[in-house]
Design a protein around this motif. Structure first.
Motif, PDB file in Angstrom:
ATOM      1  N   LEU A 106     -92.138  84.083  -9.711  1.00 43.80           N
ATOM      2  CA  LEU A 106     -90.806  83.531  -9.972  1.00 43.80           C
ATOM      3  C   LEU A 106     -89.739  84.236  -9.154  1.00 43.80           C
ATOM      4  O   LEU A 106     -88.792  83.611  -8.665  1.00 43.80           O
ATOM      5  N   MET A 107     -89.885  85.540  -8.984  1.00 43.56           N
ATOM      6  CA  MET A 107     -88.899  86.283  -8.209  1.00 43.56           C
ATOM      7  C   MET A 107     -88.949  85.881  -6.737  1.00 43.56           C
ATOM      8  O   MET A 107     -87.920  85.574  -6.120  1.00 43.56           O
ATOM      9  N   GLY A 108     -90.141  85.869  -6.158  1.00 42.71           N
ATOM     10  CA  GLY A 108     -90.269  85.500  -4.758  1.00 42.71           C
ATOM     11  C   GLY A 108     -89.870  84.066  -4.508  1.00 42.71           C
ATOM     12  O   GLY A 108     -89.232  83.747  -3.496  1.00 42.71           O
ATOM     13  N   ARG A 109     -90.195  83.189  -5.444  1.00 42.77           N
ATOM     14  CA  ARG A 109     -89.857  81.778  -5.306  1.00 42.77           C
ATOM     15  C   ARG A 109     -88.345  81.549  -5.274  1.00 42.77           C
ATOM     16  O   ARG A 109     -87.840  80.731  -4.500  1.00 42.77           O
ATOM     17  N   GLN A 110     -87.602  82.301  -6.093  1.00 43.63           N
ATOM     18  CA  GLN A 110     -86.161  82.099  -6.131  1.00 43.63           C
ATOM     19  C   GLN A 110     -85.508  82.490  -4.811  1.00 43.63           C
ATOM     20  O   GLN A 110     -84.588  81.836  -4.338  1.00 43.63           O
ATOM     21  N   PHE A 111     -85.991  83.575  -4.214  1.00 38.87           N
ATOM     22  CA  PHE A 111     -85.446  83.954  -2.910  1.00 38.87           C
ATOM     23  C   PHE A 111     -85.786  82.896  -1.861  1.00 38.87           C
ATOM     24  O   PHE A 111     -84.991  82.619  -0.968  1.00 38.87           O
TER      25      PHE A 111
END
Length: 503
Positions: A106-111
């Motif tokens: 989720l963190m990598g996807r948001q960036f």
């Protein structure tokens, strides 16, 4: 709007037609800008490059957005139910749904969303004072100056249509190597540590709420622990720097905020809108997290029950409907946040923020600093909290209020073209609803293929025990330490369920 069975077919047809016409017109004028070299990338390099970059990234954005819906929603599902029918989906989920990898994704996807949106903007957004085919000024102002054409193109094609399909066709949607590539790209971005301060924020919120975050992995030790906190420190320093520059510019009136708005009001508006964006981001994570749960497992708090009843009413149209209304809210907030935070310093004439070099000031003027702040404080942190405590998140009365607002915005039909695109995409790709392959939660339970409790992200991932309102905290820790204790407690819980069924 509350449910699909209340919809008037004639009214829906009108909304689909006018929204699709708006989308087609938006696509035409954006392509016109590109081939007349009135966008940054087409002007600096070549229109052909801008064309392929824009469409390539819009398609990729669709997989990023749809992949999130799929991977979050499939977290509780038993792998054995689909690993043979959807082997490529299993490649992603067998990694994503182990330990804390879902939060990492989720963190990598948001960036990725922020990065892709920035590149799409370079490829298709109009340059200053752009004109096209002698169109009237009011059309130029509405579709180009405000960015409305780019919003419709990006939102409907790259986000909404994909979310509509992925919300009910999770297994089919990511059953491709394109989905696998997108998943591992997000994981690599998270590993870089750029947004790691979000983990620290998640820990702080958990402790403040009296529910510390319990990892699904063994405690970090040695070099692994040191590497984690090094990335947190670097990420925190970057965030603090971005905040310092942006707030300095806000208090000095050096942003693109509308004239006449006091600087202090602009600062308050900035944080208020980030909170709204964060709430909407957390809502979608919480909604997908409970989408595959049985009704009895969706919490007992009044507002959580009212929210779930509205969201999953009837044929389930309101979940994708929320995604459309939510996107309109988020895009509107981002537009205002961009106005508030984008620095407007005339390099070489005005005084640079903190006296930095002209090159650094040019970088500040791109608006990327505000994007980083919004990504961490207005998006990722809220998503991580909602992922860890979905039922607690749904118990917030504001979640129900904003669900109603989003459903109303979707009912206006301005983005109804997304339903048309989703239907076309679904037909071409041959997507089917997940229930075709794995059944409902109740059907899975009846076949002794119940969902993975450890992946549900429902408070501690444990059902309530007989005689207890919630599973005692000390028992939770003991169960995590000793698998035999966990097996014994689960047998008690299962026995209680059978008794209730026989009563």
């Amino acid at each position: 709007m509350t449910d699909s069975h209340e919809r008037n077919p004639a009214c829906e047809m009108v909304k689909n037609i006018y929204s699709s016409c708006l989308l087609i017109f938006s696509i035409v004028i954006v392509m016109g800008l590109i081939f007349t070299e009135q966008t940054k990338l087409s002007n600096d390099v070549h229109p052909a490059l801008a064309f392929f970059v824009l469409w390539g990234l819009v398609i990729w954005l669709g997989m990023v957005e749809g992949g999130q819906a799929s991977l979050v929603g499939l977290a509780p599902i038993n792998f054995d139910l689909y690993k043979d029918s959807h082997p490529i989906t299993y490649i992603s989920t067998k990694v994503c749904h182990v330990g804390d990898n879902l939060d990492r994704y989720l963190m990598g996807r948001q960036f990725m969303v922020i990065f892709i949106a920035f590149c799409i903007n370079m490829a298709g957004a109009p340059l200053k004072d752009s004109e096209l085919w002698g169109l009237p000024k009011w059309i130029i102002d509405i579709f180009l100056v405000t960015g409305f054409a780019m919003i419709l193109l990006t939102a409907m094609i790259g986000q909404l249509a994909t979310q509509v399909n992925a919300s009910h066709c999770m297994l089919d949607y990511i059953n491709s190597y394109f989905g696998v590539f997108t998943f591992y790209t997000a994981m690599a971005i998270e590993f870089s540590g750029l947004m790691h301060v979000s983990y620290f924020i998640q820990m702080v919120v958990g402790y403040a709420a009296g529910k510390p975050i319990e990892s699904n992995e063994p405690p970090k030790t040695g070099l692994q622990l040191a590497f984690f906190w090094l990335r947190v420190v670097v990420s925190a320093a970057s965030l603090c720097f971005c905040l310092a520059v942006t707030l300095e510019a806000l208090f000095n009136g050096q942003t693109t905020m509308w004239e006449g708005v006091p600087n202090a009001v602009a600062v308050i508006l900035f944080f208020l809108l980030m909170s709204v964006v964060g709430l909407l981001e957390g809502m979608q994570i919480a909604f997908f997290a409970v989408a595959k749960l049985k009704k009895s497992e969706r919490g007992s708090a009044p507002f959580a029950m009212r929210t779930c009843e509205l969201l999953f009413r009837g044929s389930g149209h309101n979940l994708p409907g929320f995604m459309i209304g939510r996107q309109l809210c988020v895009v509107s907030c981002f537009f205002i946040i961009a106005r508030v935070t984008s620095l407007d310093v005339n390099v070489g004439v005005d005084k640079n923020v903190f006296g930095v070099s002209d090159a650094a000031q040019e970088f500040f003027n791109t608006g990327l600093l505000g994007a980083v702040i919004t990504t961490i404080l207005g998006s990722i942190s809220w998503q991580l909290v909602a992922s860890a405590f979905p039922l607690a998140f749904l118990s917030n009365p504001l979640v129900y209020v904003f669900l109603r607002i989003c459903l109303f915005l979707e009912a206006t039909g301005i983005c109804s073209g997304a339903w048309v695109l989703a239907a076309i995409h679904k037909k071409i790709a041959g997507f089917q609803r997940d229930e075709v392959y794995i059944g409902t939660a109740e059907e899975r339970a009846a076949k002794n293929m119940e969902d993975h409790d450890e992946n549900q992200h429902v408070e501690h991932g444990l059902r309530k025990l007989p005689g207890f309102t919630d599973c005692p905290e000390a028992l939770v820790k003991l169960m995590n330490q000793d698998p035999s204790v966990k097996s014994f407690v689960e047998s008690i819980s299962e026995g209680a369920d059978k008794v209730e069924e026989n009563v």
